[in-house]
Motif scaffolding. Structure first.
Motif, short mmCIF file in Angstrom:
data_model
loop_
_atom_site.label_atom_id
_atom_site.label_comp_id
_atom_site.label_asym_id
_atom_site.label_seq_id
_atom_site.Cartn_x
_atom_site.Cartn_y
_atom_site.Cartn_z
N GLN A 108 -14.17 -5.75 -25.94
CA GLN A 108 -13.57 -5.27 -24.70
C GLN A 108 -14.30 -5.76 -23.46
OE1 GLN A 108 -10.65 -3.63 -24.77
NE2 GLN A 108 -10.57 -3.83 -22.54
N PRO A 109 -15.65 -5.81 -23.46
CA PRO A 109 -16.32 -6.37 -22.28
C PRO A 109 -15.90 -7.80 -21.99
CG PRO A 109 -17.89 -5.14 -23.58
CD PRO A 109 -16.63 -5.22 -24.39
N VAL A 145 -26.80 -9.42 -22.86
CA VAL A 145 -27.01 -10.86 -22.72
C VAL A 145 -25.68 -11.61 -22.69
CG1 VAL A 145 -28.06 -12.88 -23.81
CG2 VAL A 145 -29.24 -10.67 -23.86
N ASP A 146 -24.68 -11.07 -23.40
CA ASP A 146 -23.41 -11.79 -23.59
C ASP A 146 -22.68 -12.14 -22.30
OD1 ASP A 146 -21.35 -12.81 -25.52
OD2 ASP A 146 -20.15 -11.30 -24.48
N PRO A 147 -22.68 -11.28 -21.25
CA PRO A 147 -21.93 -11.65 -20.05
C PRO A 147 -22.31 -13.01 -19.47
CG PRO A 147 -22.50 -9.34 -19.96
CD PRO A 147 -23.19 -9.90 -21.16
N ASP A 148 -23.59 -13.33 -19.48
CA ASP A 148 -24.02 -14.63 -18.96
C ASP A 148 -23.51 -15.76 -19.85
OD1 ASP A 148 -25.33 -13.41 -16.87
OD2 ASP A 148 -27.24 -13.30 -17.94
N VAL A 149 -23.58 -15.54 -21.16
CA VAL A 149 -23.09 -16.55 -22.10
C VAL A 149 -21.59 -16.75 -21.92
CG1 VAL A 149 -22.81 -17.14 -24.54
CG2 VAL A 149 -24.91 -16.02 -23.75
N PHE A 150 -20.87 -15.66 -21.83
CA PHE A 150 -19.42 -15.74 -21.71
C PHE A 150 -19.01 -16.36 -20.36
CE2 PHE A 150 -15.14 -13.70 -21.15
CZ PHE A 150 -14.53 -14.37 -22.20
N ALA A 151 -19.75 -16.03 -19.32
CA ALA A 151 -19.45 -16.60 -18.01
C ALA A 151 -19.57 -18.12 -18.03
CB ALA A 151 -20.38 -16.01 -16.96
N HIS A 187 -18.20 0.56 -31.69
CA HIS A 187 -19.20 0.03 -30.77
C HIS A 187 -19.60 1.14 -29.79
CE1 HIS A 187 -21.16 -2.25 -27.65
NE2 HIS A 187 -21.23 -3.28 -28.47
N PRO A 188 -20.91 1.40 -29.65
CA PRO A 188 -21.34 2.57 -28.87
C PRO A 188 -21.11 2.46 -27.37
CG PRO A 188 -23.23 1.23 -29.51
CD PRO A 188 -22.04 0.67 -30.23
N VAL A 189 -20.71 1.29 -26.87
CA VAL A 189 -20.51 1.14 -25.43
C VAL A 189 -19.06 0.88 -25.09
CG1 VAL A 189 -21.11 -0.21 -23.39
CG2 VAL A 189 -22.87 0.34 -25.07
N TYR A 190 -18.51 -0.22 -25.58
CA TYR A 190 -17.20 -0.62 -25.07
C TYR A 190 -16.02 -0.05 -25.84
CZ TYR A 190 -17.21 -4.37 -28.66
OH TYR A 190 -17.24 -5.08 -29.83
N ASP A 191 -16.22 0.52 -27.02
CA ASP A 191 -15.07 1.01 -27.78
C ASP A 191 -14.56 2.35 -27.26
OD1 ASP A 191 -14.51 -1.05 -29.44
OD2 ASP A 191 -15.75 -0.36 -31.09
N TRP A 192 -15.27 2.97 -26.32
CA TRP A 192 -14.73 4.21 -25.75
C TRP A 192 -13.40 3.94 -25.06
CZ3 TRP A 192 -16.92 8.40 -27.51
CH2 TRP A 192 -18.26 8.37 -27.90
#
Length: 779
Positions: A536-537, A435-441, A333-338
């Motif tokens: 990870q997010p 978009v996912d943070p709002d859904v997960f929240a 994943h280009p963002v969170y897998d670091w």
């Protein structure tokens, strides 16, 4: 205004018109990324061809008729975008028919405009002919997907005729102006457009007649040229052969081309790597070639440098993808897998030593910097070669673009767009993450147990020690349909009997893990929180909320809660979120023995220390613990063996044991050895838990043990199945009576037909099964 500026502005205006056309198609006809890519490639290639052809024909500006032809070129690009998109809905062909019809209609206009305005030119005639030929090729390739490959002959015939002219110069002589030839040529586009809406049988007849007519027309022209070949222009031989390029230049150019092709065509999964992978035409390469050929000198060098950096980044991402596919069964994943690089480095330190890890990090940095430099130099080198032979390079790019479009419409792998697809997938994933943070929240907030009082929780387990154990990499492959399963199944079957003789019973099923091959904490969080934590997010967001975890529910209900994670080597603030009264990590469990590859201590020691510190004390509350066992963690080398519980002590007894196990070279010598070592590690972990229960367990002991995820692809093979076994063992029959409605199977060994839940379903079902009896629920 100078001629080059006029040409640039005109082409830019038409390019904008093409973009607006693609946007309209995206909204009305469902055009997807492949269509966008094909349309954009057509525009860039056309720009490069025009930029090279106009000066060669002595044309300084577009005439009125040329603007009509340019409009038809835009429409032809839109048709190309539609038919090259495999995701485009074929249920309605009207957008395609309308666009192709408009393009064909303009073909009857530009000639009249040129004659009436006195702007007839060799450039305009050639421009008109090439746009017509390309549109016919695209339409024939599209119809061929329905009626058969033979239809492609209509679009390919003109290009084969031109190619033959490179061999026999007499085919390049001027042809007489015949109305019959114009009529046959015009009929091809009309027929190919019309048959899109017709049933197969009449469509086949019409296309067959059109092909026969076209064959007659070309045959007639070839016959005429052959008879008049004595008058055909003779291509003068060169006075002397051009000096042969220096070997060094050839080698550098070849290496530069190979490096760029690897960046564009290399797969993200080693299983897809084959010689055929590199025998393809990358549309991204054609787009870059067209761009650098069309741009002025300074902008060209800047663009080439940016492209080189981009290709280097793409290559690095592919390397990460390969690594993640090998170990987690999914791309990087280009963002969170670091954030996963730190655990990976710790794993390398544990298995290979600190010195090797330092060398690996330094080497990786050097390779990355070297790759960026080499890729930039390679693109600059190829750009210089292409510009130095502009006419040849432009014609080659145009020819390959025609071939690419034909194969793309036919759905053949020769037409490659994997690099652009990878970039698009990464962008789409990043957008989904935004978009996912709002859904997960919203999911986090929707918690039916958030305000449940302690006296309304877990009353069915009052007075019992509840132990939730995660066995590293204990997946379905360990118990079903593999060469590893028989030996593991034997442990489970014999363990069921052993536990029954000791007064315990068990129920088992499967759970679908939120991760695969690694990143175990996502699975732990899914079980604990009752939420699907697959990134990870999501994990980072979760541990900063007040979501009630399974451990937190026990804590609220009056249990002492502990977490046992012997692989944790740094601060662990997440322990507070999970609701632990106390957390045991590597440095506070009193272990004085050796490491076993990745595992900081054997599973048996972990369970022994837990019993000694939490269960053995006489004056204590009931304990609820999450314990993470890691002896079955990759690389499955230097494995421990079971010993007498009374001899474990501080773990010093394990001193010579790692050296007695198999080394990494022995285990990873072949796939069968890896699977055998994995199965051995799972058997050890299961033996540890079964032996613990029979040694230290009693009627008030309840143990839930499950895998965190399947082992990596090197063992699992198929990365689509994420199931792991789960078992509940209890000495009190009332505990298992409470879960009768779950339909879980008796014993430790779930069969293939056992129920399968997602991990996020466990918390709520567990709290419901052992909560306050119905009719006494609170809020």
């Amino acid at each position: 205004m100078t001629a080059p500026i006029t040409r640039t502005l005109t082409i830019a205006t038409l390019a904008l018109a093409g973009l607006l056309t693609l946007l309209t198609l995206a909204g009305s006809a469902g055009l997807g990324p492949p269509g966008w890519l094909a349309g954009t490639a057509f525009a860039i290639a056309g720009w490069a061809v025009l930029a090279e052809a106009m000066p060669r024909y002595g044309t300084t500006r577009f005439g009125p008729a040329d603007l009509v032809t340019l409009t038809r070129a835009v429409l032809a690009g839109a048709v190309t975008a539609l038919v090259a998109d495999p995701g485009h809905s074929r249920a309605s062909m009207w957008p395609l028919v309308v666009l192709a019809g408009l393009a064909l209609a303009t073909d009857a206009i530009d000639g009249k405009v040129a004659r009436r305005t006195g702007t007839v030119s060799r450039f305009g005639a050639r421009f008109d002919m090439e746009v017509d030929a390309f549109l016919i090729l695209v339409l024939s390739a599209f119809v061929a997907t329905r009626l058969g490959w033979w239809v492609l002959a209509i679009g390919a015939m003109r290009y084969l005729f031109v190619a033959a002219g490179r061999i026999w110069p007499w085919l390049r002589a001027p042809l007489p102006d015949r109305l019959s030839c114009k009529t046959v040529a015009a009929a091809q586009g009309i027929v190919l457009t019309a048959v899109v809406l017709l049933p197969a049988s009449p469509a086949t007849v019409l296309v067959g007649l059109a092909l026969l007519a076209l064959t007659w027309s070309f045959g007639r022209d070839v016959r005429w040229l052959y008879r008049d070949r004595a008058a055909a222009p003779v291509v003068a031989a060169r006075d002397k052969a051009a000096p042969a390029p220096r070997l060094r230049r050839i080698v550098l150019t070849t290496l530069a081309g190979a490096l760029v092709l690897v960046a564009l065509l290399a797969p993200t999964n080693l299983g897809d790597l084959s010689p055929a992978t590199f025998v393809r035409i990358p549309v991204e390469g054609l787009m870059v070639a067209g761009l650098v050929l069309a741009l002025p000198h300074r902008a060209r060098r800047v663009a080439a440098a940016f492209v080189g950096v981009g290709l280097a980044a793409l290559t690095i991402m592919k390397v990460f993808d390969i690594g993640f596919e090998m170990y987690t069964g999914r791309p990087f994943h280009p963002v969170y897998d670091w954030s996963a690089l730190r655990p990976a480095l710790e794993y390398l330190q544990d298995t290979a030593g600190s010195a090797v890890s330092v060398v690996a990090v330094v080497g990786a940095v050097v390779l990355v910097l070297g790759l960026v430099a080499a890729m930039v130099l390679a693109v600059l080198r190829l750009t210089k070669v292409a510009v130095g032979r502009r006419t040849f390079a432009t014609r080659g790019m145009a020819a390959l673009s025609v071939v690419w479009v034909a194969f793309a419409v036919l759905g053949q792998p020769v037409a490659a767009n994997s690099a652009a697809t990878q970039v698009f997938d990464d962008i789409r994933q990043v957008h989904a993450d935004l978009v996912d943070p709002d859904v997960f929240a919203r999911d986090v907030a929707a918690d039916p147990y958030k305000y449940r009082r302690g006296d309304q929780l877990l009353n069915g387990l009052r007075g019992k020690d509840v132990i939730l154990v995660f066995i590293e990499s204990y997946g379905r492959v360990a118990v079903q349909d593999t060469d590893m399963a028989p030996s593991v199944d034997k442990v489970l079957d014999e363990g069921t009997v052993t536990l029954r003789n000791a007064g315990f019973a068990a129920r088992s099923a499967f759970m679908t893990s939120s991760t695969f091959g690694g990143i175990s904490w996502l699975a732990h969080a899914s079980v604990q929180s009752g939420l699907w934590v697959d990134s990870q997010p999501r994990y980072d967001a979760l541990v900063n909320t007040d979501r009630l975890t399974l451990t937190g529910a026990f804590d609220r209900a009056g249990w002492r809660t502990v977490g046992v994670a012997p692989s944790i080597v740094r601060d662990w603030p997440e322990g507070e979120f999970f609701g632990y009264d106390h957390a045991y990590v590597r440095d506070n469990v009193g272990y004085r023995g050796p490491h076993f590859a990745y595992a900081k201590m054997p599973d048996q020691y972990t369970m022994s220390a837990f019993y000694r510190n939490e269960i053995a004390p006489a004056d204590r509350k009931p304990v609820m613990a999450e314990i993470d066992l890691v002896s079955s963690h990759i690389p499955w080398t230097h494995l421990p063996r079971m010993i007498d519980w009374n001899t474990i002590g501080d773990g010093s007894i394990y001193g010579p044991m790692p050296a007695q196990g198999k080394t990494q070279a022995e285990v990873w010598s072949d796939a069968a050895s890896v699977r055998a070592a994995y199965a051995e590690s799972i058997r050890y972990s299961l033996d540890t838990l079964i032996s613990y229960l029979t040694t230290y367990g009693d009627k008030d002991t309840v143990m839930v043990f499950l895998g965190d995820h399947q082992p990596g692809p090197s063992v699992s093979g198929d990365t689509r199945n994420h199931d792991v076994p789960i078992s509940i063992v209890a000495g009190d029959p009332a505990v298992l009576d409470s879960i009768d409605s779950w339909g879980w199977q008796d014993g430790l060994h779930p069969s293939p037909s056992a129920p399968v839940w997602r991990m996020d379903a466990f918390r709520d079902r567990f709290l419901t099964a052992f909560g306050t009896p119905e009719g006494h629920q609170g809020t």
